[in-house]
Design a protein around this motif. Structure first.
Motif, mmCIF file in Angstrom:
data_model
loop_
_atom_site.group_PDB
_atom_site.id
_atom_site.type_symbol
_atom_site.label_atom_id
_atom_site.label_comp_id
_atom_site.label_asym_id
_atom_site.label_seq_id
_atom_site.Cartn_x
_atom_site.Cartn_y
_atom_site.Cartn_z
ATOM 1 N N GLY A 207 -4.892 5.406 -4.386
ATOM 2 C CA GLY A 207 -4.204 4.776 -3.259
ATOM 3 C C GLY A 207 -4.883 3.466 -2.896
ATOM 4 O O GLY A 207 -5.934 3.117 -3.418
ATOM 5 N N ASP A 208 -4.229 2.715 -1.953
ATOM 6 C CA ASP A 208 -4.774 1.399 -1.623
ATOM 7 C C ASP A 208 -6.119 1.510 -0.897
ATOM 8 O O ASP A 208 -6.487 2.563 -0.380
ATOM 9 N N GLN A 209 -6.837 0.402 -0.869
ATOM 10 C CA GLN A 209 -8.214 0.382 -0.374
ATOM 11 C C GLN A 209 -8.295 0.767 1.100
ATOM 12 O O GLN A 209 -9.189 1.508 1.497
ATOM 13 N N GLU A 210 -7.373 0.293 1.912
ATOM 14 C CA GLU A 210 -7.403 0.621 3.342
ATOM 15 C C GLU A 210 -7.264 2.134 3.544
ATOM 16 O O GLU A 210 -7.975 2.726 4.354
ATOM 17 N N ASP B 28 -10.968 -2.366 -8.778
ATOM 18 C CA ASP B 28 -10.143 -2.199 -7.575
ATOM 19 C C ASP B 28 -8.711 -1.820 -7.946
ATOM 20 O O ASP B 28 -8.109 -0.935 -7.326
ATOM 21 N N ARG B 29 -8.154 -2.495 -8.965
ATOM 22 C CA ARG B 29 -6.800 -2.182 -9.414
ATOM 23 C C ARG B 29 -6.717 -0.748 -9.922
ATOM 24 O O ARG B 29 -5.807 0.006 -9.588
ATOM 25 N N ARG C 256 -8.071 4.494 1.354
ATOM 26 C CA ARG C 256 -9.279 5.157 0.841
ATOM 27 C C ARG C 256 -10.439 5.055 1.827
ATOM 28 O O ARG C 256 -11.238 5.977 1.957
ATOM 29 N N THR D 209 -6.957 1.706 -7.010
ATOM 30 C CA THR D 209 -5.719 1.697 -6.232
ATOM 31 C C THR D 209 -4.635 2.508 -6.935
ATOM 32 O O THR D 209 -3.927 3.291 -6.292
ATOM 33 N N GLU D 210 -4.520 2.361 -8.248
ATOM 34 C CA GLU D 210 -3.547 3.164 -9.001
ATOM 35 C C GLU D 210 -3.876 4.650 -8.916
ATOM 36 O O GLU D 210 -2.986 5.482 -8.795
#
Length: 178
Positions: free
Chosen positions: A140-143, A132-133, A145, A136-137
């Motif tokens: 972009g953040d999960q929301e 997940d990290r 994506r 995100t890097e």
């Protein structure tokens, strides 16, 4: 305006998903089709049932003279007995195979599948958080994506073939190497 078009497209998509298959036989009207298909179905079942009944009655009549018979050829009776023996043999072989494979699969399941755990659950949680990290890097953040409609990946964002495996190896999270 765009929201209304999107809503109409979603409703149309829902209708298309619900009507993947239609059969005029069960729809209102179409009486000619219903009559024709019913006649064909009845004729087909008669073509299956009549030979079976004639054969069973003829075979039974050999042992019981009160039963009406259509034919009494000794060759036919011999063939029926022969086919019966073949079917009985086939049933025994298939039954032995099925029981044997069931026993093998149950033993295999007891040895392999039901061992707890077949993976390290702590490492699994660490792998998920590390992945997940990393995502995100990278993207972009999960929301973002999960809710973005169109996203064009830049060439430098493409993943190498072994990049996830290397990420796990770098953080010592690969259970396969143990």
């Amino acid at each position: 305006m765009a929201q209304q078009a999107q809503q109409e497209a979603e409703e149309k998509s829902e209708q298309e998903r619900q009507q993947l298959y239609t059969d005029d036989y069960f729809a209102k009207g179409h009486w000619g089709l219903k009559i024709w298909q019913t006649i064909v179905a009845i004729f087909g079942w008669l073509c299956v049932i009549v030979p079976i009944v004639v054969t069973v009655l003829s075979f039974w009549s050999v042992y019981n003279p009160r039963v009406p018979h259509v034919w009494t050829y000794q060759e036919g009776i011999f063939e029926i007995k022969f086919i019966g023996v073949l079917l009985l043999f086939s049933f025994v072989v298939v039954s032995l195979f099925a029981v044997g494979m069931t026993i093998i699969q149950n033993r295999k399941r007891d040895r392999v599948v039901e061992q707890w755990p077949t993976f390290n659950p702590i490492n699994q949680q660490k792998r998920e958080s590390e992945l997940d990290r990393f995502m995100t890097e990278r993207f972009g953040d999960q929301e973002f994506r999960e809710n973005v409609r169109h996203y064009q990946v830049k060439p430098e964002q493409n993943l190498d073939t072994e990049q996830i495996h290397d990420l796990y190896a770098k953080h010592d999270l690969n259970d396969l190497d143990e």
